[in-house]
Write a protein that holds these residues in place. Structure first.
Motif, short mmCIF file in Angstrom:
data_model
loop_
_atom_site.label_atom_id
_atom_site.label_comp_id
_atom_site.label_asym_id
_atom_site.label_seq_id
_atom_site.Cartn_x
_atom_site.Cartn_y
_atom_site.Cartn_z
N THR B 41 33.87 23.09 64.61
CA THR B 41 34.14 21.53 64.11
C THR B 41 33.69 20.84 62.93
O THR B 41 34.05 19.78 62.86
N LYS B 46 33.80 26.83 55.97
CA LYS B 46 35.50 27.06 55.14
C LYS B 46 35.29 27.90 54.22
O LYS B 46 34.74 28.00 53.03
N PRO B 61 41.33 20.67 64.40
CA PRO B 61 42.19 20.20 63.48
C PRO B 61 41.40 19.07 62.33
O PRO B 61 42.00 18.98 61.46
N PHE B 62 40.30 18.80 62.82
CA PHE B 62 39.61 17.81 61.85
C PHE B 62 38.85 18.54 61.10
O PHE B 62 38.51 18.32 60.01
N MET B 65 42.24 21.23 58.34
CA MET B 65 43.45 20.31 58.19
C MET B 65 44.56 21.14 57.75
O MET B 65 44.69 22.34 57.54
N ASP B 66 45.88 20.54 58.30
CA ASP B 66 46.91 21.43 58.16
C ASP B 66 47.30 21.69 56.86
O ASP B 66 47.58 22.88 56.71
N VAL B 67 47.08 20.87 55.96
CA VAL B 67 47.43 21.41 54.36
C VAL B 67 46.68 22.61 53.97
O VAL B 67 46.78 23.45 53.36
N GLU B 68 45.20 22.59 54.44
CA GLU B 68 44.35 23.59 54.45
C GLU B 68 44.82 25.11 55.13
O GLU B 68 44.65 25.92 54.43
#
Ligand code: FES
Ligand SMILES: [Fe+2]
Ligand SMILES: [Fe+2]
Ligand SMILES: [Zn+2]
Lengths: 500, 353
Positions: B41, B46, B61-62, B65-68
């Protein structure tokens, strides 16, 4: 390995150290007047190791993305009448308590970090505090937005901010943060950055978020996740703070230890409202308060204190008492709210039979012995149409401001009371922990704004209780307060669900 | 089934079991990756995937992120490898780390000697020269033993054609038992290396304190020989811990060096000397010897610790109470099968210790 580009570390250095300046014609001490105020010795801010390295541009990029996601979910939640998906309307009372009691603390955290960031002579700490301040501002905003949907359909959420400043039980969280904010900057960082954010925040957020998930509240789950993604930075800042202070000078050890003792005690007292939320207010249970306490405080906190022992830090004072309290606090707190349910801004209720059995199972050593009989009695009275409310106003602890509801931990039939005399006045406390804190800083705590005292002094309107509740507290008497059974909340819910 | 994950920029290699997360494996194997929540979370852990694939697990998802996700970022605390992987984490490479390339070697055993009743010295000649920093280790493939075993290099880097290892026989340890009981002069073994982040921070000018226990003398021996050979003039102190005189091996080497070099001090400590040892030196644990010698104040030094986990633990506490902190403490823990899988709940307070 890839060729060396400007890595995150270098970028962050440019943002922090390299944006600092020397004081050539002003005295540095005048610029940072509180740096020596608390007796902590900082010899070299350069030893500050940036706990996270986030440049401002990346920060905005991430936060913007998070907001976009979050608000898309909020929109979907309200368009689909998400409130109808919660497990049981009783659940919403947890939301009410959260919005009135906890969300305003996010705002205080914002104020606190903005102030403290300004007071740190070291630029690394300054930037870290500034980012945390911005995060906290985002948290309070998103929480209000998440809950505003409930406000359209349920009572008790409309005056959260007004009530936070006045209502008897809300003075507990409010005064906790005011205490920290009115301390020096370094105590604030140990109080909020370390004790609260690092150790206690998990007990607040994790159970509350999973509670929301178990009870079908997607709006709260989502803001929870969104806030949690910032929380790690807050936790690492808290850790760096404590390491930094302890490594800077050996004279800092006793000061930091004293703050840890104080703020762990203050924090566990504050968490008693979370305890009762978990055990009593969530219709679908996640885990008991006792279990959460064991996982997040005893195990996680235990390994932290094992590591801190290398610096000479010991477990917070009164840890033995704290350990026993996990068996009792939730029950004692909810009973107090139940019996004062006419003066609360949310609904109270008797646990269902299933819930009573769950509590017996989770608290085999204490529930049947001490607390189940109370609820059986309440059930009988209710069945006879005699739902009862206490008429008196409770005495409050001068330090934590919680009504004197807790018992001695070794004798749950005996209320725990302490007192001390200062300048000819007698002051009362819920515990040795709170009494010690007062005796350390009596001049601070004699100023406590105790809601019950204020009522008796005539500072809250009145004289009738209902006047105080409705005019001073802005509780919508007859709708916001009293038992869940027979409340307008319940009536509306049954209508929506076609069960009335 | 397990996968090999290489953690850049340090190049540390970890074994990750099926279903195990990268973070869990890394922390257990002494490789630090920043983390906080441990459950997907907070995004502290990362990392960028450079090669290979892994399951993203329960990443919020927070936090990711999608781009990541598209860029190939994963959360180490949730990601379970599905192939061997190379990842890049936000960890600092020490300026003193030279990063010699890891290579494969064939070593031929030239000598096996009893250093102590429990420790053997094994000497190899290599098929080609090895470049390494004193303090680093190699992995040894032992016949009939699955996976490889790590041993610190005890010779100095300038003797690049040979390899000297100190091997303590671990009760129930298949690898060390083979080396003690079956290995013969003339045998050849596959070796790879060098590995590890344990080396002297030569750019730092503070005094160097070495605390060694058991066969953990190997790295410090290499490091000290290397420094003295380079005429390094800083004060160097070696504390060597052992049970009794028979376990206190290579004592002569260091006594001689101490006479030869003014800046080198050698302090052996025995915690359980035999009556017949007639021990005149320090009696007690090795960290206690260090406390006594430095009068409990360690500021102004860098400490290098090498040995069994309990010794390291006691030494860290002693050093920290003497006000030497993480940035100045470096270590190599000799974790063996005998130490067992202790479920350790680690706080995020320290990175490496
Ligand atoms: S440690 Fe928090 S997301 Fe991995
Ligand atoms: Fe927050
Ligand atoms: Fe926070
Ligand atoms: Zn109190």
């Amino acid at each position: 390995m890839a060729a060396k580009k400007l890595n995150i570390k270098d970028k962050y250095r440019l943002l922090t150290r390299d944006l600092d300046w020397d004081f050539s014609y002003e005295d540095r001490k005048d610029a940072f007047p509180y740096e020596e105020f608390e007796g902590l010795k900082i010899t070299d801010w350069d030893k500050w190791e940036d706990p996270f390295r986030l440049t401002m541009d990346t920060y905005w990029k991430y936060q913007a993305e998070k907001e976009k996601k979050l608000y898309a979910i909020f929109d979907a939640f309200s368009q689909n009448d998400g409130h109808l998906n919660v497990s049981d309307p009783r659940y919403v009372n947890a939301i009410k308590l959260f919005l009135t009691g906890v969300s305003p603390l996010e705002y205080q955290a914002y104020q606190g970090f903005a102030h403290v960031g300004r007071q740190c002579g070291g630029v690394g700490a300054r930037v870290a505090c500034q980012m945390q301040a911005l995060d906290e501002l985002r948290h309070v905003q998103t929480q209000i937005h998440a809950m505003s949907h409930y406000n359209k359909f349920f009572d008790g959420l409309q005056e959260f901010s007004h009530q936070h400043d006045r209502v008897w039980y809300l003075s507990v969280p409010k005064s906790f943060f005011l205490d920290a904010r009115s301390a020096g900057p370094f105590e604030f960082m140990v109080a909020i950055g370390f004790s609260f954010e690092y150790v206690l925040t998990n007990l607040l957020f994790v159970p509350f978020m999973s509670g929301a998930a178990h009870n079908g509240d997607m709006a709260t789950v989502t803001f929870g996740f969104s806030a949690q993604s910032d929380e790690a930075r807050h936790m690492t800042l808290g850790l760096e703070v404590i390491k930094f202070f302890l490594e800077q000078h050996e004279d800092n050890l006793p000061i930091v230890q004293k703050w840890i003792d104080k703020w762990f005690w203050r924090g566990t007292r504050l968490l008693s409202i979370v305890a009762m939320m978990m055990d009593y207010m969530l219709p679908n249970k996640v885990m008991s308060w006792k279990e959460a306490w064991e996982v997040y405080f005893e195990d996680a906190g235990g390994s932290l204190f094992k590591d801190l022992a290398r610096y000479g830090i010991r477990m917070p004072k009164y840890s033995e008492v704290i350990e026993k309290e996990k068996e009792h606090v939730s029950h004692q707190a909810w009973w107090t709210f139940y019996t004062h349910g006419h003066a609360t801004g949310f609904h109270t209720f008797i646990p269902s039979d299933e819930e009573l059995d769950w509590l017996s199972e989770k608290y085999p050593d204490t529930f049947d012995k001490y607390y189940r009989p109370l609820w059986e009695m309440a059930k009988e009275k209710e069945a006879k149409g005699e739902r009862f409310y206490t008429t008196g106003l409770p005495q409050l602890c001068q330090t934590c401001q919680i009504p004197m509801l807790f018992t001695e931990m070794d004798n749950p039939n005996q209320n725990s009371m302490r007192d001390t005399v200062y300048k000819g006045e007698r002051y009362h406390f819920c515990s040795d922990g709170c009494c010690d804190i007062f005796e350390e800083e009596p001049e601070k705590y004699v100023q406590s704004w105790l809601p019950v005292h204020q009522i008796f002094q005539g500072n809250c309107g009145g004289p009738e209780m209902t006047d105080i509740l409705s005019e001073y507290y802005k509780i919508n008497v007859g709708a916001d307060n009293m038992d869940m059974k027979g409340s307008p909340d319940e009536e509306r819910w049954n209508k929506w669900k076609g069960t009335a | 089934m397990s996968y090999e994950v290489t953690v850049e920029p340090t190049g540390d290699i970890i074994e990750v079991e099926e279903g195990q997360t990268i973070l869990d494996a890394a922390l257990r194997q002494g490789v630090w990756i920043p983390f906080a929540c441990g459950h997907g979370t907070c995004a502290t852990c990362k990392v960028q995937v450079l090669e290979g694939e892994g399951d993203l697990g329960n990443a919020s998802p927070f936090a990711l992120m999608d781009v990541e996700r598209e860029e190939g970022k994963v959360l180490a605390c949730c990601c379970t490898p599905e192939s061997d992987m190379v990842i890049e984490a936000d960890i600092d490479v020490d300026d003193d780390f030279i990063g010699y390339p890891i290579q494969d070697f064939i070593g031929t055993v030239t000598e096996i000697k009893d250093l102590s009743p429990t420790i053997k010295g094994i000497l190899f000649t290599l098929d080609k020269g090895i470049e390494f920093q004193a303090g680093q280790y190699i992995n040894l493939n032992i016949p009939g033993v699955e996976g490889s075993r790590a041993f610190s290099i005890a010779n100095k880097p300038s003797d690049s054609q040979i390899l000297e290892l100190h091997v303590r026989q671990v009760p129930n340890g298949a690898g060390t038992t083979y080396l003690h009981e079956q290995l013969q002069v003339g045998d050849t073994l596959d070796i790879s290396g060098p590995y590890g982040q344990f080396f002297v921070r030569k750019s730092d000018e503070q005094g160097a304190i070495f605390i060694a226990g058991g066969s953990g003398l190997s790295s410090p021996q290499s490091m000290i020989l290397d420094m003295l050979e380079e005429q390094d003039g800083r004060p160097i102190t070696l504390f060597q811990g052992a049970r009794n005189v028979s376990e206190l091996y290579n004592k002569d080497i260091f006594e001689k060096l101490a006479q030869e070099f003014d800046n080198f001090t050698y302090i052996p400590a025995l915690n359980a000397p035999e009556e017949s040892d007639d021990w005149q030196g320090f009696t007690g644990f090795v960290h206690e010897a260090a406390i006594e010698h430095f009068d409990g104040r360690f500021e102004g030094n860098k400490a290098y610790l090498c040995g069994p986990p309990l010794m390291i633990d006691a030494a860290i506490t002693a050093l920290m109470q003497g006000r030497l902190f993480e940035r100045d403490i470096h270590m190599e823990r000799f974790v063996t099968a005998a130490d067992g899988e202790k479920e350790q709940n680690k706080s995020a307070l320290f990175k490496r210790i």
